[in-house]
Design a protein around this motif. Structure first.
Motif, short mmCIF file in Angstrom:
data_model
loop_
_atom_site.label_atom_id
_atom_site.label_comp_id
_atom_site.label_asym_id
_atom_site.label_seq_id
_atom_site.Cartn_x
_atom_site.Cartn_y
_atom_site.Cartn_z
N ALA A 54 -13.56 12.56 -2.16
CA ALA A 54 -13.09 12.70 -0.79
C ALA A 54 -13.13 11.33 -0.12
O ALA A 54 -14.15 10.64 -0.14
N LEU A 55 -12.01 10.92 0.45
CA LEU A 55 -11.90 9.60 1.05
C LEU A 55 -11.48 9.70 2.51
O LEU A 55 -10.78 10.64 2.91
N LYS A 56 -11.89 8.72 3.28
CA LYS A 56 -11.39 8.61 4.65
C LYS A 56 -9.91 8.23 4.60
O LYS A 56 -9.44 7.64 3.61
N ALA A 57 -9.20 8.52 5.64
CA ALA A 57 -7.76 8.24 5.68
C ALA A 57 -7.49 6.75 5.46
O ALA A 57 -6.55 6.37 4.76
N GLU A 58 -8.35 5.91 6.04
CA GLU A 58 -8.15 4.47 5.89
C GLU A 58 -8.29 4.05 4.42
O GLU A 58 -7.51 3.24 3.93
N ASP A 59 -9.28 4.63 3.73
CA ASP A 59 -9.47 4.28 2.32
C ASP A 59 -8.33 4.81 1.46
O ASP A 59 -7.93 4.15 0.48
N GLN A 60 -7.80 5.98 1.80
CA GLN A 60 -6.64 6.49 1.08
C GLN A 60 -5.46 5.54 1.22
O GLN A 60 -4.75 5.27 0.24
N ASP A 61 -5.25 5.04 2.44
CA ASP A 61 -4.15 4.10 2.66
C ASP A 61 -4.36 2.82 1.87
O ASP A 61 -3.40 2.27 1.30
N ARG A 62 -5.59 2.36 1.80
CA ARG A 62 -5.88 1.12 1.06
C ARG A 62 -5.61 1.31 -0.43
O ARG A 62 -5.04 0.43 -1.09
N LEU A 63 -6.02 2.45 -0.97
CA LEU A 63 -5.81 2.69 -2.40
C LEU A 63 -4.33 2.92 -2.71
O LEU A 63 -3.85 2.53 -3.78
N ALA A 64 -3.61 3.55 -1.80
CA ALA A 64 -2.17 3.73 -2.01
C ALA A 64 -1.47 2.37 -2.05
O ALA A 64 -0.58 2.13 -2.88
N LEU A 65 -1.89 1.48 -1.16
CA LEU A 65 -1.31 0.14 -1.14
C LEU A 65 -1.75 -0.64 -2.38
O LEU A 65 -0.95 -1.39 -2.96
N PHE A 66 -2.99 -0.45 -2.80
CA PHE A 66 -3.48 -1.08 -4.04
C PHE A 66 -2.59 -0.70 -5.21
O PHE A 66 -2.18 -1.56 -5.99
N GLU A 67 -2.27 0.57 -5.34
CA GLU A 67 -1.44 1.02 -6.45
C GLU A 67 -0.04 0.43 -6.36
O GLU A 67 0.51 -0.06 -7.36
N ARG A 68 0.55 0.43 -5.18
CA ARG A 68 1.90 -0.12 -5.02
C ARG A 68 1.92 -1.61 -5.35
O ARG A 68 2.84 -2.09 -6.01
#
Length: 254
Positions: free
Chosen positions: A74-88
């Motif tokens: 379970a991640l905070k919304a900010e961390d989800q955004d960071r990981l999504a950007l990491f993947e991209r």
């Protein structure tokens, strides 16, 4: 703990190591000071990070969603955004690194041809060298293009491939020099014959540093990847996996 290169740097390093027929170029990981204890595999639907130890052993990333050792985190919304950007960003970096690797293979082929041209080789020898070199470069580029995992370039595989390339190319050069030595001896020029025999026997060790110097021209292209790699390390900072452990998928030496 044993560290392996992240995919982009490893592809570049592998291209230099393989295409040079055993050339031990400088450790290109030091260019960006980047490493990883994980193997990385890029799949169409997710990124997979795997390592034998320590936990987490398996990390999966997909559109900001994180799983460690099979368990959703379970991640905070900010961390989800960071990981999504990491993947991209990582997916965007991979083809850039492959392009550098392909150019490295071409540069090494050019360097080998230039050095061979200074040996006074016969036309038939140069034709055979070019044929073998073209085949090896094409094979290497195919491997680079098809690779989506650091597992494709690990351990003894690199050394074995490099030895195969060396075994394919160097005898062509040494054989021509040996033939020149025989001709010189038959003509009575024993000094020239001895010199040619020495050049043939020392070819591998003498050729290596010259190729390394020529390959310094690739360094700016590798350095151009460094800001993106540092950004990956920054994006993962503060994100915690299962058990509250920092991900540390990419490390940057201080």
């Amino acid at each position: 703990m044993h560290r392996r290169h992240s995919l982009p740097l490893l592809l570049v390093a592998a291209s230099l190591s393989f295409a040079s027929a055993g050339l031990r170029a400088q450790d290109l990981a030091t260019t960006c000071q980047a490493s990883s204890s994980y193997d990385l595999t890029l799949q169409p639907s997710q990124l997979l990070f795997d390592r034998p130890q320590p936990a987490p052993f398996h990390v999966e990333l997909h559109d900001g969603n994180l799983r460690t050792d099979g368990t959703p985190v379970a991640l905070k919304a900010e961390d989800q955004d960071r990981l999504a950007l990491f993947e991209r960003e990582l997916r965007a970096l991979a083809p850039r690194a492959k392009a550098v690797a392909r150019h490295g293979a071409d540069m090494l082929a050019q360097a080998v041809r230039a050095e061979a041209g200074n040996l006074g080789l016969g036309a038939d020898t140069m034709t055979e060298l070019n044929r073998r070199l073209d085949a090896r470069v094409a094979e290497l580029k195919q491997r680079i293009d098809a690779s989506n995992s650091t597992r494709d370039w690990q351990g003894d595989l690199a050394e074995q491939y490099a030895n195969q390339v060396a075994g394919d190319l160097l005898p062509v050069l040494a054989g021509d020099l040996g033939q020149q030595a025989i001709q010189a001896a038959m003509s009575g020029d024993m000094q020239a014959a001895a010199s040619l025999r020495d050049r043939a026997s020392d070819l591998a060790t003498q050729l290596r540093p010259r190729l390394e110097r020529r390959m310094q021209a690739l360094r700016p292209e590798i350095q151009a990847l460094c800001p993106s790699i540092r950004q990956l390390a920054e994006l993962q900072q503060g994100v915690r996996g299962g058990g509250g452990q920092a991900l540390n998928l990419v490390q940057i030496a201080q």
